[in-house]
Design an enzyme around this catalytic site. Structure first.
Site, PDB file in Angstrom:
ATOM      1  N   ARG A 114      -3.876  10.001   3.657  1.00  0.00           N
ATOM      2  CA  ARG A 114      -2.662  10.767   3.920  1.00  0.00           C
ATOM      3  C   ARG A 114      -1.726  10.764   2.705  1.00  0.00           C
ATOM      4  O   ARG A 114      -1.085  11.762   2.382  1.00  0.00           O
ATOM      5  CB  ARG A 114      -1.975  10.128   5.132  1.00  0.00           C
ATOM      6  CG  ARG A 114      -0.542  10.504   5.354  1.00  0.00           C
ATOM      7  CD  ARG A 114      -0.435  11.774   6.146  1.00  0.00           C
ATOM      8  NE  ARG A 114       0.946  12.158   6.378  1.00  0.00           N
ATOM      9  CZ  ARG A 114       1.300  13.270   6.984  1.00  0.00           C
ATOM     10  NH1 ARG A 114       0.388  14.094   7.432  1.00  0.00           N
ATOM     11  NH2 ARG A 114       2.563  13.570   7.158  1.00  0.00           N
ATOM     12  N   LYS A 159       0.839  -1.210   0.000  1.00  0.00           N
ATOM     13  CA  LYS A 159       0.000   0.000   0.000  1.00  0.00           C
ATOM     14  C   LYS A 159       0.866   1.249   0.000  1.00  0.00           C
ATOM     15  O   LYS A 159       0.662   2.165  -0.782  1.00  0.00           O
ATOM     16  CB  LYS A 159      -0.891  -0.022   1.245  1.00  0.00           C
ATOM     17  CG  LYS A 159      -1.392   1.319   1.726  1.00  0.00           C
ATOM     18  CD  LYS A 159      -2.190   1.146   3.007  1.00  0.00           C
ATOM     19  CE  LYS A 159      -2.520   2.409   3.753  1.00  0.00           C
ATOM     20  NZ  LYS A 159      -1.405   3.175   4.273  1.00  0.00           N
ATOM     21  N   ASN A 160       1.856   1.262   0.898  1.00  0.00           N
ATOM     22  CA  ASN A 160       2.643   2.490   1.057  1.00  0.00           C
ATOM     23  C   ASN A 160       3.605   2.734  -0.093  1.00  0.00           C
ATOM     24  O   ASN A 160       4.268   3.759  -0.142  1.00  0.00           O
ATOM     25  CB  ASN A 160       3.396   2.473   2.391  1.00  0.00           C
ATOM     26  CG  ASN A 160       2.443   2.708   3.545  1.00  0.00           C
ATOM     27  OD1 ASN A 160       1.277   3.026   3.340  1.00  0.00           O
ATOM     28  ND2 ASN A 160       2.937   2.551   4.761  1.00  0.00           N
ATOM     29  N   ASP A 199       4.318   0.693  11.869  1.00  0.00           N
ATOM     30  CA  ASP A 199       3.082   0.101  11.345  1.00  0.00           C
ATOM     31  C   ASP A 199       2.860  -1.336  11.826  1.00  0.00           C
ATOM     32  O   ASP A 199       1.823  -1.930  11.533  1.00  0.00           O
ATOM     33  CB  ASP A 199       3.066   0.151   9.808  1.00  0.00           C
ATOM     34  CG  ASP A 199       2.784   1.561   9.312  1.00  0.00           C
ATOM     35  OD1 ASP A 199       2.451   2.434  10.136  1.00  0.00           O
ATOM     36  OD2 ASP A 199       2.905   1.793   8.095  1.00  0.00           O
ATOM     37  N   ASP A 246      -4.880   8.072   8.806  1.00  0.00           N
ATOM     38  CA  ASP A 246      -5.126   7.530  10.133  1.00  0.00           C
ATOM     39  C   ASP A 246      -4.967   8.580  11.224  1.00  0.00           C
ATOM     40  O   ASP A 246      -4.114   9.450  11.139  1.00  0.00           O
ATOM     41  CB  ASP A 246      -4.130   6.404  10.408  1.00  0.00           C
ATOM     42  CG  ASP A 246      -4.423   5.201   9.541  1.00  0.00           C
ATOM     43  OD1 ASP A 246      -5.613   4.930   9.321  1.00  0.00           O
ATOM     44  OD2 ASP A 246      -3.473   4.558   9.095  1.00  0.00           O
TER      45      ASP A 246
HETATM   46  C1  UD1 Z   1       4.346   6.806   6.053  1.00  0.00           C
HETATM   47  C2  UD1 Z   1       3.394   5.647   5.952  1.00  0.00           C
HETATM   48  C3  UD1 Z   1       2.910   5.210   7.330  1.00  0.00           C
HETATM   49  C4  UD1 Z   1       4.107   4.913   8.215  1.00  0.00           C
HETATM   50  C5  UD1 Z   1       5.062   6.096   8.221  1.00  0.00           C
HETATM   51  C6  UD1 Z   1       6.333   5.811   8.999  1.00  0.00           C
HETATM   52  C7  UD1 Z   1       2.293   6.021   3.856  1.00  0.00           C
HETATM   53  C8  UD1 Z   1       1.043   6.343   3.139  1.00  0.00           C
HETATM   54  N1  UD1 Z   1       2.238   6.048   5.167  1.00  0.00           N
HETATM   55  O1  UD1 Z   1       3.616   7.896   6.618  1.00  0.00           O
HETATM   56  O2  UD1 Z   1       2.114   4.047   7.168  1.00  0.00           O
HETATM   57  O3  UD1 Z   1       3.650   4.682   9.522  1.00  0.00           O
HETATM   58  O4  UD1 Z   1       5.440   6.435   6.884  1.00  0.00           O
HETATM   59  O5  UD1 Z   1       6.962   4.673   8.541  1.00  0.00           O
HETATM   60  O6  UD1 Z   1       3.302   5.704   3.247  1.00  0.00           O
HETATM   61  N2  UD1 Z   1       6.593  14.590  10.310  1.00  0.00           N
HETATM   62  C9  UD1 Z   1       6.752  15.926  10.594  1.00  0.00           C
HETATM   63  N3  UD1 Z   1       6.799  16.806   9.545  1.00  0.00           N
HETATM   64  C10 UD1 Z   1       6.685  16.398   8.243  1.00  0.00           C
HETATM   65  C11 UD1 Z   1       6.529  15.023   7.974  1.00  0.00           C
HETATM   66  C12 UD1 Z   1       6.480  14.140   9.019  1.00  0.00           C
HETATM   67  O7  UD1 Z   1       6.850  16.315  11.758  1.00  0.00           O
HETATM   68  O8  UD1 Z   1       6.728  17.256   7.348  1.00  0.00           O
HETATM   69  C13 UD1 Z   1       6.504  13.635  11.429  1.00  0.00           C
HETATM   70  C14 UD1 Z   1       5.150  12.968  11.494  1.00  0.00           C
HETATM   71  O9  UD1 Z   1       4.237  13.745  12.218  1.00  0.00           O
HETATM   72  C15 UD1 Z   1       5.477  11.665  12.170  1.00  0.00           C
HETATM   73  C16 UD1 Z   1       6.891  11.357  11.664  1.00  0.00           C
HETATM   74  O10 UD1 Z   1       7.409  12.586  11.179  1.00  0.00           O
HETATM   75  O11 UD1 Z   1       5.513  11.848  13.567  1.00  0.00           O
HETATM   76  C17 UD1 Z   1       6.944  10.300  10.577  1.00  0.00           C
HETATM   77  O12 UD1 Z   1       6.195  10.722   9.485  1.00  0.00           O
HETATM   78  P1  UD1 Z   1       6.482  10.219   7.981  1.00  0.00           P
HETATM   79  O13 UD1 Z   1       7.709   9.388   7.977  1.00  0.00           O
HETATM   80  O14 UD1 Z   1       6.429  11.415   7.117  1.00  0.00           O
HETATM   81  O15 UD1 Z   1       5.250   9.298   7.730  1.00  0.00           O
HETATM   82  P2  UD1 Z   1       4.191   9.368   6.558  1.00  0.00           P
HETATM   83  O16 UD1 Z   1       4.891   9.581   5.264  1.00  0.00           O
HETATM   84  O17 UD1 Z   1       3.074  10.265   6.928  1.00  0.00           O
END
Ligand code: UD1
Length: 420
Positions: free
Chosen positions: A89, A17-18, A302, A113
């Site tokens: 997301r 999915k991701n 995850d 989520d």
């Molecule tokens: C992706 C995955 C999710 C997984 C996560 C971490 C998808 C659709 N989702 O989510 O399933 O749990 O990676 O492996 O691929 N953050 C910031 N600022 C930003 C971006 C992120 O503070 O600009 C923080 C987020 O709030 C979170 C952390 O960084 O606490 C990790 O986020 P990120 O790695 O970006 O996860 P996603 O890409 O949202």
């Protein structure tokens, strides 16, 4: 579902999915028909296809065959449908490609989520470094740039998966060299690099924490097979261990689950590599393990809910630490309703052994929590009802059918209620 059965048999893991959602977004970079294979039959793919259609793309899906063909016009729309974007997301992944191709992107702040604040500052700062002007206007993220984006050196504050992907896609069409340091190293990012490279992008360091991208003027559409879903594979592995079962996980890539499988072995699982996958078997009650989540190659956040469910039926006390999201523990309340002995404190949860879990009616708050509650229900005495299972549909294709094939006593009721 009625608890007490071992999961035994074979299950096939679809594409991740991701990964696929980002591959779909990346198709925006190349006019013409991009074909993706091993596409999982999950809800988020349908929503992402609608997001792309809303931008003027064609998206033809063969759900049974696991294929999607995305037809990108010469000129794509720059404004994404807000309602659709808020549902997943991953829709934020269209930001980089749109601003790179169109010089403009308007994407409502995305949903997904409810597992934390999930800020977008790293995406926004990175795009700004590449020469875009990025603002939030009335709940809509707006990125603009006159002419081509300009390559730049970007150091990420945190190895954000989404930000790495957005900047990678934007950098692929930027003028000059983009360096992303402290980049996320998840296998799904390596998969995106593989797609982009096949499309004609010039990327060094795929799968490492430093990505160097030489921007090119245009990319061409290709055929690409999505990397197997390591989180789905890990969920089956945990299910096999929890239930004292024996499950062969076809297409599962053990090398993408290094620390996870090592932990499961520590808890009593036997893991064996088989052709095109691996097999996990176990006997008796698992031993407790401590787990700390971290960006890849650390233990994936995850799989955190599933591992907490595992600890709830293990022998001994376990300490679990979540380092990636700030509210992943909301699901502990539901597990507690099944009789688990859990105490959360900040980003830690202590799980103590209980003689048994007992069936109850519980609520899936997100995709992974939902899967974890189902696994816990398989171990609970009596009947467990998991509600709001549409969350599970976001990430697990044919979950109930697969569980039934593995011997679980489970059924899905209409109106998004899974009971058994
Ligand atoms: C992706 C995955 C999710 C997984 C996560 C971490 C998808 C659709 N989702 O989510 O399933 O749990 O990676 O492996 O691929 N953050 C910031 N600022 C930003 C971006 C992120 O503070 O600009 C923080 C987020 O709030 C979170 C952390 O960084 O606490 C990790 O986020 P990120 O790695 O970006 O996860 P996603 O890409 O949202």
């Amino acid at each position: 579902m009625t608890g007490g059965t071992r999961l035994v048999g074979e299950v096939a893991v679809p594409g991740a999915k991701n990964s696929v959602l980002k591959l779909m977004a990346a198709s925006l970079l190349a006019p013409g028909r991009t074909t993706l294979d091993a596409v999982p039959d999950i809800l988020d793919v349908s929503v992402m296809a609608d997001v792309l259609r809303g931008l003027g793309a064609g998206a033809e899906r063969d759900r049974a065959g696991g294929r999607i063909v995305i037809d990108i016009p010469e000129v794509v729309d720059a404004t994404a449908d807000a309602e659709l974007v808020r549902r997943i997301r991953a829709s934020v992944a269209i930001l980089g490609p749109l601003v790179a191709r169109r010089g403009e992107a308007r994407v409502a702040l995305p949903g997904g989520d409810a597992i934390g604040s999930r800020a977008l500052d790293i995406h926004m700062n990175g795009l700004t470094k590449l020469g875009a002007v990025v603002d939030v206007e009335a709940g809509v993220l707006v990125a603009r740039c006159s002419g081509r984006l300009q390559g730049a050196s970007i150091w990420l504050d945190f190895p954000s998966v989404g930000a790495t992907e957005n900047l990678l896609m934007a950098g692929a069409l930027a003028k000059g060299t983009t360096v992303i340091d402290n980049a996320a190293q998840e296998p799904e990012i390596a998969d995106l690099c593989a797609l982009l490279t096949a499309m004609g992008a010039r990327i060094d360091g795929a799968g490492t924490s430093t990505l160097v991208i030489e921007g090119v003027e245009g990319l061409r559409p290709v055929l690409h097979r999505t990397v197997p879903d390591r989180i789905v594979a890990g969920t089956w592995a945990i299910g096999a261990l929890m239930t004292g079962g024996d499950v062969t996980i076809r297409h599962g890539r053990a090398e993408h689950l290094g620390i996870v499988l090592e932990k499961l072995v520590g808890a009593g699982a036997v893991v064996e590599l088989v052709e095109d996958g691996f097999r996990v078997s176990a006997d008796g009650r698992p031993r407790s393990i401590d787990v700390v989540t971290l960006p890849y190659p650390g233990f994936p956040t995850d799989l955190l809910p599933q591992v907490i469910a595992l600890e709830a039926v293990s022998e001994g006390i376990s300490l679990i630490t979540e380092n990636v999201f700030d509210s992943r523990f909301v699901f502990c309340r539901e597990l507690h309703a099944l009789g688990a002995d859990l105490r959360t404190d900040g980003h830690h949860v202590v799980v103590r052994p209980t003689p048994r879990l007992t069936g109850a009616s519980v609520l899936a708050s997100d995709v992974r929590a939902g899967a974890a509650l189902v696994l816990a229900g398989l171990m609970a005495e009596g009947t467990t009802v998991v509600r709001d299972v549409h969350h599970i549909d976001r990430g697990y294709a044919h979950f109930v059918e697969n569980l039934t094939a593995l011997g679980a006593e489970i059924r899905r009721e209409p109106s998004s209620v899974a009971a058994a």
